[in-house]
Write an enzyme that holds these catalytic residues in place. Structure first.
Site, PDB file in Angstrom:
ATOM      1  N   LYS A  80       0.857  -1.184   0.000  1.00 32.89           N
ATOM      2  CA  LYS A  80       0.000   0.000   0.000  1.00 32.89           C
ATOM      3  C   LYS A  80       0.894   1.235   0.000  1.00 32.89           C
ATOM      4  O   LYS A  80       1.985   1.218   0.555  1.00 32.89           O
ATOM      5  CB  LYS A  80      -0.867   0.006   1.269  1.00 32.89           C
ATOM      6  CG  LYS A  80      -2.111   0.832   1.146  1.00 32.89           C
ATOM      7  CD  LYS A  80      -3.241   0.073   0.465  1.00 32.89           C
ATOM      8  CE  LYS A  80      -4.449   0.950   0.240  1.00 32.89           C
ATOM      9  NZ  LYS A  80      -5.561   0.211  -0.371  1.00 32.89           N
ATOM     10  N   GLY A 179     -26.385   0.473   2.823  1.00 36.87           N
ATOM     11  CA  GLY A 179     -25.494   1.149   1.877  1.00 36.87           C
ATOM     12  C   GLY A 179     -25.857   0.828   0.444  1.00 36.87           C
ATOM     13  O   GLY A 179     -25.765  -0.328   0.015  1.00 36.87           O
ATOM     14  N   GLY A 181     -24.530   2.327  -2.362  1.00 34.13           N
ATOM     15  CA  GLY A 181     -23.548   2.980  -3.214  1.00 34.13           C
ATOM     16  C   GLY A 181     -23.200   2.111  -4.414  1.00 34.13           C
ATOM     17  O   GLY A 181     -24.026   1.330  -4.898  1.00 34.13           O
ATOM     18  N   HIS A 182     -21.962   2.238  -4.869  1.00 37.50           N
ATOM     19  CA  HIS A 182     -21.546   1.519  -6.074  1.00 37.50           C
ATOM     20  C   HIS A 182     -21.784   0.017  -5.968  1.00 37.50           C
ATOM     21  O   HIS A 182     -22.305  -0.608  -6.876  1.00 37.50           O
ATOM     22  CB  HIS A 182     -20.065   1.775  -6.349  1.00 37.50           C
ATOM     23  CG  HIS A 182     -19.802   3.165  -6.809  1.00 37.50           C
ATOM     24  ND1 HIS A 182     -19.492   4.190  -5.943  1.00 37.50           N
ATOM     25  CD2 HIS A 182     -19.825   3.706  -8.042  1.00 37.50           C
ATOM     26  CE1 HIS A 182     -19.336   5.301  -6.629  1.00 37.50           C
ATOM     27  NE2 HIS A 182     -19.540   5.044  -7.907  1.00 37.50           N
ATOM     28  N   VAL A 183     -21.382  -0.567  -4.848  1.00 39.93           N
ATOM     29  CA  VAL A 183     -21.526  -2.020  -4.699  1.00 39.93           C
ATOM     30  C   VAL A 183     -22.935  -2.391  -4.262  1.00 39.93           C
ATOM     31  O   VAL A 183     -23.552  -3.297  -4.830  1.00 39.93           O
ATOM     32  CB  VAL A 183     -20.494  -2.583  -3.686  1.00 39.93           C
ATOM     33  CG1 VAL A 183     -20.633  -4.090  -3.581  1.00 39.93           C
ATOM     34  CG2 VAL A 183     -19.077  -2.213  -4.085  1.00 39.93           C
ATOM     35  N   TYR A 185     -25.821  -1.015  -4.595  1.00 44.05           N
ATOM     36  CA  TYR A 185     -26.859  -0.914  -5.634  1.00 44.05           C
ATOM     37  C   TYR A 185     -26.784  -2.094  -6.610  1.00 44.05           C
ATOM     38  O   TYR A 185     -27.803  -2.706  -6.955  1.00 44.05           O
ATOM     39  CB  TYR A 185     -26.705   0.419  -6.367  1.00 44.05           C
ATOM     40  CG  TYR A 185     -27.557   0.543  -7.605  1.00 44.05           C
ATOM     41  CD1 TYR A 185     -28.949   0.552  -7.519  1.00 44.05           C
ATOM     42  CD2 TYR A 185     -26.968   0.640  -8.867  1.00 44.05           C
ATOM     43  CE1 TYR A 185     -29.732   0.648  -8.660  1.00 44.05           C
ATOM     44  CE2 TYR A 185     -27.744   0.733 -10.009  1.00 44.05           C
ATOM     45  CZ  TYR A 185     -29.126   0.738  -9.902  1.00 44.05           C
ATOM     46  OH  TYR A 185     -29.889   0.812 -11.035  1.00 44.05           O
TER      47      TYR A 185
HETATM   48  P1  NAD Z   1     -19.832   4.003  -2.000  1.00 44.81           P
HETATM   49  O1  NAD Z   1     -19.204   5.183  -1.347  1.00 44.81           O
HETATM   50  O2  NAD Z   1     -20.195   4.067  -3.435  1.00 44.81           O
HETATM   51  O3  NAD Z   1     -21.149   3.564  -1.198  1.00 44.81           O
HETATM   52  C1  NAD Z   1     -21.283   3.612   0.169  1.00 44.81           C
HETATM   53  C2  NAD Z   1     -22.744   3.935   0.470  1.00 44.81           C
HETATM   54  O4  NAD Z   1     -22.953   3.810   1.876  1.00 44.81           O
HETATM   55  C3  NAD Z   1     -23.142   5.363   0.093  1.00 44.81           C
HETATM   56  O5  NAD Z   1     -24.338   5.332  -0.657  1.00 44.81           O
HETATM   57  C4  NAD Z   1     -23.317   6.056   1.443  1.00 44.81           C
HETATM   58  O6  NAD Z   1     -24.285   7.086   1.409  1.00 44.81           O
HETATM   59  C5  NAD Z   1     -23.763   4.901   2.302  1.00 44.81           C
HETATM   60  N1  NAD Z   1     -23.560   5.097   3.745  1.00 44.81           N
HETATM   61  C6  NAD Z   1     -22.546   5.711   4.396  1.00 44.81           C
HETATM   62  N2  NAD Z   1     -22.759   5.676   5.711  1.00 44.81           N
HETATM   63  C7  NAD Z   1     -23.894   5.015   5.908  1.00 44.81           C
HETATM   64  C8  NAD Z   1     -24.630   4.654   7.077  1.00 44.81           C
HETATM   65  N3  NAD Z   1     -24.216   4.975   8.299  1.00 44.81           N
HETATM   66  N4  NAD Z   1     -25.791   3.979   6.918  1.00 44.81           N
HETATM   67  C9  NAD Z   1     -26.235   3.656   5.695  1.00 44.81           C
HETATM   68  N5  NAD Z   1     -25.584   3.965   4.553  1.00 44.81           N
HETATM   69  C10 NAD Z   1     -24.443   4.656   4.672  1.00 44.81           C
HETATM   70  O7  NAD Z   1     -18.827   2.795  -1.725  1.00 44.81           O
HETATM   71  P2  NAD Z   1     -18.770   1.385  -2.467  1.00 44.81           P
HETATM   72  O8  NAD Z   1     -17.730   1.435  -3.512  1.00 44.81           O
HETATM   73  O9  NAD Z   1     -20.131   0.930  -2.798  1.00 44.81           O
HETATM   74  O10 NAD Z   1     -18.187   0.463  -1.301  1.00 44.81           O
HETATM   75  C11 NAD Z   1     -18.982   0.064  -0.213  1.00 44.81           C
HETATM   76  C12 NAD Z   1     -18.125  -0.691   0.814  1.00 44.81           C
HETATM   77  O11 NAD Z   1     -17.538  -1.832   0.179  1.00 44.81           O
HETATM   78  C13 NAD Z   1     -16.953   0.119   1.374  1.00 44.81           C
HETATM   79  O12 NAD Z   1     -16.727  -0.306   2.705  1.00 44.81           O
HETATM   80  C14 NAD Z   1     -15.789  -0.302   0.508  1.00 44.81           C
HETATM   81  O13 NAD Z   1     -14.556  -0.158   1.181  1.00 44.81           O
HETATM   82  C15 NAD Z   1     -16.118  -1.772   0.292  1.00 44.81           C
HETATM   83  N6  NAD Z   1     -15.521  -2.343  -0.923  1.00 44.81           N
HETATM   84  C16 NAD Z   1     -15.800  -1.804  -2.137  1.00 44.81           C
HETATM   85  C17 NAD Z   1     -15.239  -2.368  -3.279  1.00 44.81           C
HETATM   86  C18 NAD Z   1     -15.552  -1.810  -4.641  1.00 44.81           C
HETATM   87  O14 NAD Z   1     -15.265  -2.486  -5.639  1.00 44.81           O
HETATM   88  N7  NAD Z   1     -16.140  -0.640  -4.751  1.00 44.81           N
HETATM   89  C19 NAD Z   1     -14.384  -3.476  -3.178  1.00 44.81           C
HETATM   90  C20 NAD Z   1     -14.137  -4.024  -1.920  1.00 44.81           C
HETATM   91  C21 NAD Z   1     -14.705  -3.442  -0.786  1.00 44.81           C
END
Ligand code: NAD
Length: 361
Positions: A80, A179, A181-183, A185
């Site tokens: 990292k 949550g 978000g990206h994942v 949804y």
């Molecule tokens: P993102 O930022 O797109 O989505 C996170 C969502 O969580 C947002 O919509 C946000 O409004 C919501 N949120 C934040 N605090 C909240 C709460 N207290 N209660 C309810 N909702 C809340 O992030 P992402 O890319 O979807 O990733 C989600 C999680 O998965 C993160 O922990 C990330 O580290 C992990 N992750 C993501 C990936 C990836 O490919 N994107 C890969 C491995 C791990």
């Protein structure tokens, strides 16, 4: 902090402090373990309160990457990079190129990627100075990892269902999804197709509204998601959501979601086990993202990345088998799976071969 004592305790290989006065670059690259291959891990730019905070973050995240890649069956080690500074105001071409030159200087022992505070456009600049990079734009780009992460989580949830109920089918099950978000949804869409009843929450009301309208999900306030009677609780927002306050409130049989570092402390893995809740360890079930980015190193192939992410199903079952074999929590079993693979490969590599093969093999 006694740095060398810490490095010794967790068996770190290398910590590199990088500094470039003209551009103001101050950063740290940590290489935790390269037994399986070059250390892959994102570069994070963050306004750290002090140097120690930056160092601890880099150390912790690099070690996490070793475990995630090892358990995912990738020929990659863990590393990292962190850059100290404000990602909104502190970036410049000079700073990013200086960073790239330091990465290049490590000769391929560390491969960088995007992380918090660093974008694809930034990586394109870093790429001007180093070949050891993923997540740049262009034809070979693996793009947004989130759909592949969601696909892997979905397979992981099915493995949990198989273990808990003897069938992969999720039809008629209730999933409380935190949550969107990206994942989250993408996962919601996959679950909906399976005939799941979705109860969702997000701090962003627009996202909740969209998912309700599109997928017919029910919604609860963010602070109420813990109390929802459901079959599966799926944390896809923040870390540390499984803790002394929340675990007693859970009304599910399975916890399986994408968020990183879901357990606030190690003991919370055992606490879930004691409550009879089956926990899919986060770094096993959310490995789709790193699987996707690692595929770039071989010339990106989306179908191959998805196929590998589907392998998370078997890996989750493997973790459950180790947990049963050793009478431990699934969280500890996940660490053991990674450690066993690294140990096994150390032994395999002790077999003499005359010719050097491709790096990482
Ligand atoms: P993102 O930022 O797109 O989505 C996170 C969502 O969580 C947002 O919509 C946000 O409004 C919501 N949120 C934040 N605090 C909240 C709460 N207290 N209660 C309810 N909702 C809340 O992030 P992402 O890319 O979807 O990733 C989600 C999680 O998965 C993160 O922990 C990330 O580290 C992990 N992750 C993501 C990936 C990836 O490919 N994107 C890969 C491995 C791990």
């Amino acid at each position: 902090m006694e740095l060398f004592e810490y490095l010794d305790r967790y068996q770190y290989e290398q910590v590199v402090f990088i500094h470039d006065r003209p551009s103001g670059l101050r950063g740290i690259i940590v290489i935790h373990d390269t037994t399986l291959g070059p250390a892959l891990g994102g570069c994070r730019m963050w306004n750290y309160a002090n140097e120690e905070e930056a160092l601890i973050d880099a150390l912790r995240l690099a070690r996490g990457m070793t475990y995630k890649s090892a358990a995912a069956g990738l020929n990659l080690g863990g590393g990292k990079a962190v850059i100290m500074g404000d990602p909104k105001t502190g970036k410049s071409e000079a700073l990013l190129r200086a960073f790239g030159r330091f990465v290049q200087g490590l000769g391929g022992r560390y491969i960088t990627a995007e992380d918090v505070g660093v974008s694809v456009a930034d990586m394109d600049i870093v790429h001007m100075e180093t070949d050891f990079i993923t997540g740049v734009s262009g034809g070979n780009s693996s793009g947004d990892p989130s759909p592949v992460t969601a696909y892997g989580v979905w397979h992981g949830i099915k493995a949990c269902a198989h273990k808990a109920w003897g069938s992969d089918s999720l039809a008629g099950k209730t999933v409380a999804l935190q949550g969107l978000g990206h994942v989250g949804y993408e996962l919601a869409k996959l679950l909906k197709k399976d005939g799941v009843r979705l109860v969702v929450t997000d701090i962003d009301p627009e996202r909740v509204h969209a998912v309700r309208a599109e997928l017919g999900a029910e919604a609860v306030a963010p602070e109420d998601i813990w109390d929802v009677p459901c079959d599966i609780f799926s944390p896809c927002a923040l870390g540390a959501v499984l803790n002394d306050d929340t675990i007693p409130r859970l009304r599910c049989q399975i916890v399986a979601g994408a968020a990183n570092n879901q357990l606030r402390e190690e003991k919370h893995g055992q606490m879930l086990k004691d409550r009879g809740i089956l926990y899919a360890p986060d770094f096993i079930i959310n490995a789709g993202g790193v699987i996707n980015v690692a595929d770039e190193l071989e010339g990106y192939d989306r179908q191959r990345a998805l196929r590998k992410a589907a392998g998370i199903y078997d890996r989750i079952l493997q973790v459950f088998a180790i947990a049963e074999r050793d009478g431990i929590s699934t969280a500890v079993a996940a660490d053991r799976l990674a450690e066993e693979r690294i140990r096994m490969m150390k032994e395999v590599r002790s077999i003499y071969v005359h010719k050097e093969r491709k790096p990482g093999l």
